[in-house]
Design a protein around this motif. Structure first.
Motif, PDB file in Angstrom:
ATOM      1  N   THR A   5       0.853  -1.178   0.000  1.00 10.08           N
ATOM      2  CA  THR A   5       0.000   0.000   0.000  1.00 10.08           C
ATOM      3  C   THR A   5       0.894   1.234   0.000  1.00 10.08           C
ATOM      4  OG1 THR A   5      -0.128  -0.084   2.416  1.00 10.08           O
ATOM      5  CG2 THR A   5      -1.911  -1.124   1.175  1.00 10.08           C
ATOM      6  N   LEU A   6       0.454   2.258  -0.715  1.00 12.29           N
ATOM      7  CA  LEU A   6       1.245   3.476  -0.840  1.00 12.29           C
ATOM      8  C   LEU A   6       0.867   4.434   0.285  1.00 12.29           C
ATOM      9  CD1 LEU A   6       3.350   4.978  -2.518  1.00 12.29           C
ATOM     10  CD2 LEU A   6       1.490   5.924  -3.891  1.00 12.29           C
ATOM     11  N   GLY A   7       1.735   4.536   1.280  1.00 13.99           N
ATOM     12  CA  GLY A   7       1.494   5.431   2.397  1.00 13.99           C
ATOM     13  C   GLY A   7       0.237   5.078   3.158  1.00 13.99           C
ATOM     14  N   HIS A   8      -0.390   6.112   3.724  1.00 12.37           N
ATOM     15  CA  HIS A   8      -1.612   5.917   4.509  1.00 12.37           C
ATOM     16  C   HIS A   8      -2.809   5.949   3.558  1.00 12.37           C
ATOM     17  CE1 HIS A   8      -4.006   5.696   8.093  1.00 12.37           C
ATOM     18  NE2 HIS A   8      -4.680   6.793   7.772  1.00 12.37           N
ATOM     19  N   TYR A 150      -5.517  10.329  -5.752  1.00 16.02           N
ATOM     20  CA  TYR A 150      -4.613  10.506  -4.608  1.00 16.02           C
ATOM     21  C   TYR A 150      -3.605  11.607  -4.927  1.00 16.02           C
ATOM     22  CZ  TYR A 150      -6.392   5.930  -3.102  1.00 16.02           C
ATOM     23  OH  TYR A 150      -7.194   4.891  -2.723  1.00 16.02           O
ATOM     24  N   LEU A 151      -2.973  12.134  -3.873  1.00 21.20           N
ATOM     25  CA  LEU A 151      -2.023  13.235  -4.016  1.00 21.20           C
ATOM     26  C   LEU A 151      -0.645  12.848  -3.495  1.00 21.20           C
ATOM     27  CD1 LEU A 151      -4.267  16.134  -2.651  1.00 21.20           C
ATOM     28  CD2 LEU A 151      -3.946  15.462  -5.049  1.00 21.20           C
ATOM     29  N   GLY A 152       0.386  13.376  -4.134  1.00 19.49           N
ATOM     30  CA  GLY A 152       1.748  13.127  -3.695  1.00 19.49           C
ATOM     31  C   GLY A 152       2.634  14.319  -3.990  1.00 19.49           C
ATOM     32  N   CYS A 153       3.887  14.233  -3.559  1.00 18.77           N
ATOM     33  CA  CYS A 153       4.853  15.300  -3.811  1.00 18.77           C
ATOM     34  C   CYS A 153       6.192  14.680  -4.193  1.00 18.77           C
ATOM     35  CB  CYS A 153       5.006  16.210  -2.599  1.00 18.77           C
ATOM     36  SG  CYS A 153       5.446  15.372  -1.058  1.00 18.77           S
ATOM     37  N   GLY A 173      -8.990  18.936   4.242  1.00 21.89           N
ATOM     38  CA  GLY A 173      -8.854  18.459   2.872  1.00 21.89           C
ATOM     39  C   GLY A 173      -8.056  17.175   2.749  1.00 21.89           C
ATOM     40  N   THR A 174      -7.582  16.923   1.540  1.00 24.83           N
ATOM     41  CA  THR A 174      -6.864  15.693   1.214  1.00 24.83           C
ATOM     42  C   THR A 174      -5.362  15.925   1.388  1.00 24.83           C
ATOM     43  OG1 THR A 174      -8.560  15.223  -0.450  1.00 24.83           O
ATOM     44  CG2 THR A 174      -6.547  13.907  -0.522  1.00 24.83           C
ATOM     45  N   SER A 175      -4.691  15.032   2.081  1.00 23.31           N
ATOM     46  CA  SER A 175      -3.257  15.164   2.317  1.00 23.31           C
ATOM     47  C   SER A 175      -2.478  14.263   1.359  1.00 23.31           C
ATOM     48  CB  SER A 175      -2.922  14.820   3.770  1.00 23.31           C
ATOM     49  OG  SER A 175      -3.384  13.523   4.099  1.00 23.31           O
ATOM     50  N   PHE A 176      -1.157  14.422   1.371  1.00 20.00           N
ATOM     51  CA  PHE A 176      -0.283  13.619   0.529  1.00 20.00           C
ATOM     52  C   PHE A 176      -0.184  12.191   1.063  1.00 20.00           C
ATOM     53  CE2 PHE A 176       2.219  17.728  -0.407  1.00 20.00           C
ATOM     54  CZ  PHE A 176       1.528  17.950  -1.586  1.00 20.00           C
ATOM     55  N   ILE A 177      -0.061  11.223   0.146  1.00 21.49           N
ATOM     56  CA  ILE A 177       0.198   9.836   0.547  1.00 21.49           C
ATOM     57  C   ILE A 177       1.559   9.355   0.070  1.00 21.49           C
ATOM     58  CG2 ILE A 177      -2.263   9.256   0.550  1.00 21.49           C
ATOM     59  CD1 ILE A 177      -1.555   7.573  -2.066  1.00 21.49           C
ATOM     60  N   SER A 178       2.289  10.202  -0.661  1.00 24.98           N
ATOM     61  CA  SER A 178       3.569   9.719  -1.203  1.00 24.98           C
ATOM     62  C   SER A 178       4.562  10.850  -1.383  1.00 24.98           C
ATOM     63  CB  SER A 178       3.355   9.024  -2.555  1.00 24.98           C
ATOM     64  OG  SER A 178       2.933   9.964  -3.528  1.00 24.98           O
ATOM     65  N   LEU A 179       5.835  10.473  -1.342  1.00 28.96           N
ATOM     66  CA  LEU A 179       6.952  11.353  -1.682  1.00 28.96           C
ATOM     67  C   LEU A 179       7.809  10.642  -2.711  1.00 28.96           C
ATOM     68  CD1 LEU A 179       8.815  13.875  -1.107  1.00 28.96           C
ATOM     69  CD2 LEU A 179      10.059  12.352   0.464  1.00 28.96           C
ATOM     70  N   HIS A 201       4.052  10.951   8.962  1.00 24.77           N
ATOM     71  CA  HIS A 201       2.958  11.665   8.308  1.00 24.77           C
ATOM     72  C   HIS A 201       2.266  10.848   7.216  1.00 24.77           C
ATOM     73  CE1 HIS A 201       3.384  15.634  10.248  1.00 24.77           C
ATOM     74  NE2 HIS A 201       4.631  15.230  10.442  1.00 24.77           N
ATOM     75  N   GLY A 202       2.514   9.544   7.192  1.00 22.39           N
ATOM     76  CA  GLY A 202       1.742   8.656   6.330  1.00 22.39           C
ATOM     77  C   GLY A 202       2.071   8.685   4.856  1.00 22.39           C
ATOM     78  N   LEU A 203       3.333   8.962   4.507  1.00 24.69           N
ATOM     79  CA  LEU A 203       3.734   8.973   3.105  1.00 24.69           C
ATOM     80  C   LEU A 203       4.555   7.741   2.763  1.00 24.69           C
ATOM     81  CD1 LEU A 203       3.107  12.037   3.711  1.00 24.69           C
ATOM     82  CD2 LEU A 203       4.822  12.583   1.958  1.00 24.69           C
ATOM     83  N   GLY A 204       4.161   7.055   1.705  1.00 26.19           N
ATOM     84  CA  GLY A 204       5.011   6.041   1.118  1.00 26.19           C
ATOM     85  C   GLY A 204       6.025   6.717   0.212  1.00 26.19           C
ATOM     86  N   THR A 205       6.999   5.964  -0.297  1.00 21.57           N
ATOM     87  CA  THR A 205       8.038   6.570  -1.137  1.00 21.57           C
ATOM     88  C   THR A 205       8.182   5.857  -2.475  1.00 21.57           C
ATOM     89  OG1 THR A 205       9.775   5.208  -0.138  1.00 21.57           O
ATOM     90  CG2 THR A 205       9.372   7.373   0.836  1.00 21.57           C
ATOM     91  N   MET A 206       8.405   6.670  -3.497  1.00 23.50           N
ATOM     92  CA  MET A 206       8.735   6.200  -4.841  1.00 23.50           C
ATOM     93  C   MET A 206      10.143   6.721  -5.116  1.00 23.50           C
ATOM     94  SD  MET A 206       5.273   7.851  -6.381  1.00 23.50           S
ATOM     95  CE  MET A 206       5.691   7.555  -8.105  1.00 23.50           C
ATOM     96  N   ILE A 207      11.118   5.842  -5.154  1.00 20.98           N
ATOM     97  CA  ILE A 207      12.522   6.251  -5.231  1.00 20.98           C
ATOM     98  C   ILE A 207      12.924   6.522  -6.674  1.00 20.98           C
ATOM     99  CG2 ILE A 207      14.883   5.537  -4.770  1.00 20.98           C
ATOM    100  CD1 ILE A 207      13.024   6.023  -2.274  1.00 20.98           C
ATOM    101  N   TRP A 208      13.518   7.708  -6.907  1.00 17.84           N
ATOM    102  CA  TRP A 208      14.042   7.962  -8.248  1.00 17.84           C
ATOM    103  C   TRP A 208      15.576   7.929  -8.245  1.00 17.84           C
ATOM    104  CZ3 TRP A 208      17.004  12.344  -9.382  1.00 17.84           C
ATOM    105  CH2 TRP A 208      16.855  13.465  -8.572  1.00 17.84           C
ATOM    106  N   SER A 209      16.127   7.621  -9.402  1.00 15.78           N
ATOM    107  CA  SER A 209      17.578   7.502  -9.610  1.00 15.78           C
ATOM    108  C   SER A 209      18.233   6.484  -8.683  1.00 15.78           C
ATOM    109  CB  SER A 209      18.264   8.865  -9.450  1.00 15.78           C
ATOM    110  OG  SER A 209      19.541   8.856 -10.039  1.00 15.78           O
TER     111      SER A 209
END
Length: 324
Positions: A5-8, A150-153, A173-179, A201-209
């Protein structure tokens, strides 16, 4: 393929995320032609992958168009992520995270992707010129409209993550679930504050590079001279000064030394250096999914094999020592 699951949230994503920054043409050079990209997308889906990442700024929007056409017939199988912030025109409101720009950017991404909704809509970077309350309220409106799920940053600091989550909470409102952060054996800065903040703060991670821009594959050698067609060579030859600086920064003595140790470790295990680097990052605490950016189907399968490989504990300890 593993899923988490991606974050919360209840959103299930594959442990591998297909990065599509290479899809299309950059500076007049076709990095990954559409027919090749379509084959990579199909093979990724057949391998069990369901997570795709693009952005409106990748190859001038061409990446989104190619991804949209490639997944159209299997759209319900896909978790489609894109990003907004980068300039989309010459005007002062053609970039950033303002309500004015984000609203236009979302509609443009929906058109290019050929879909009526985006599964994960991400802020590509922090915007110093826009109040975070305006950004989060705008994004919440997208979710309420059904155009975004869903929202992410991406590339936010720990403090920026906290500010964003608090702004969303204050407004109900809706918070982020991913970084989406940079992370590899060469870049471990997120371990100190960012990963703990994501956890709180309930964020999953998508790793770049995860391969350090290709440095961890060993392709540059100790001399640090980029071979023709490599990412560093493309960046150094770019017309954009920021890209040129990034290409130069990739090939420093410290990073090349770590890459050399990865090459030795891989030789001792009988695997590729990329396998070592991908296996290491995929098993780090706090990592949900790892973004890979293959330009061929063979590279895709090699990357997926690397993510599935289990490094011995002694090797993990050694890698921690050389890169910490």
């Amino acid at each position: 393929m593993r899923y988490a699951t991606l974050g919360h949230s209840g959103l299930k994503v594959s442990s591998a995320c297909l990065g599509t920054m290479n899809f299309g043409t950059l500076d007049g050079v076709a990095i990954c032609r559409e027919e090749d990209a379509a084959g990579i997308v199909s093979a990724f889906l057949d391998a069990g992958g369901n997570f795709f990442d693009t952005a409106d700024g990748y190859t001038g929007g061409e990446s989104e168009e190619i991804v949209g056409r490639a997944v159209r017939r299997r759209r319900d199988e896909v978790v489609l992520a894109t990003k907004a912030f980068l300039p989309q025109g010459p005007g002062p409101n053609d970039r950033g995270l303002s309500r004015a720009h984000l609203t236009r950017a979302l509609e443009a991404s929906l058109r290019r992707l050929g879909t009526d909704h985006i599964d994960l809509y991400q802020c590509h970077q922090w915007d110093e010129s826009t109040p975070i309350e305006e950004t989060m309220a705008t994004l919440d409106g997208f979710v309420r409209s059904g155009k975004v799920r869903y929202l992410g940053c991406s590339n936010f600091t720990a403090a920026q993550i906290v500010e964003s989550q608090w702004a969303a909470q204050r407004a109900g409102g809706t918070s982020f679930i991913s970084l989406q952060p940079q992370y590899s054996l060469l870049h471990r800065e997120i371990e100190a504050e960012i990963l703990p903040t994501c956890d709180r703060h309930g964020l999953g991670t998508m790793i770049w590079s995860p391969l350090g821009g290709g440095v961890l594959t060993g392709r540059y050698g100790q001399a640090g001279t980029p071979e023709e067609g490599s990412r560093a060579a493309r960046l150094k030859a770019s017309s954009m000064p920021l890209a040129q600086a990034w290409g130069d920064a990739m090939l420093n003595d410290r990073d090349l030394g770590i890459a050399g140790e990865v090459v030795k470790t891989a030789a001792g295990l009988g695997v590729t250096p990329a396998t070592v680097a991908l296996s290491w990052v995929s098993r780090r605490p706090g990592v949900t999914s790892v973004i890979i950016g293959p330009r061929t189907v063979d590279q895709l399968h090699a990357n997926l094999a690397g993510l599935a490989y289990d490094l011995p504990d002694a090797v993990l300890d050694h890698l921690d020592q050389i890169s910490g």
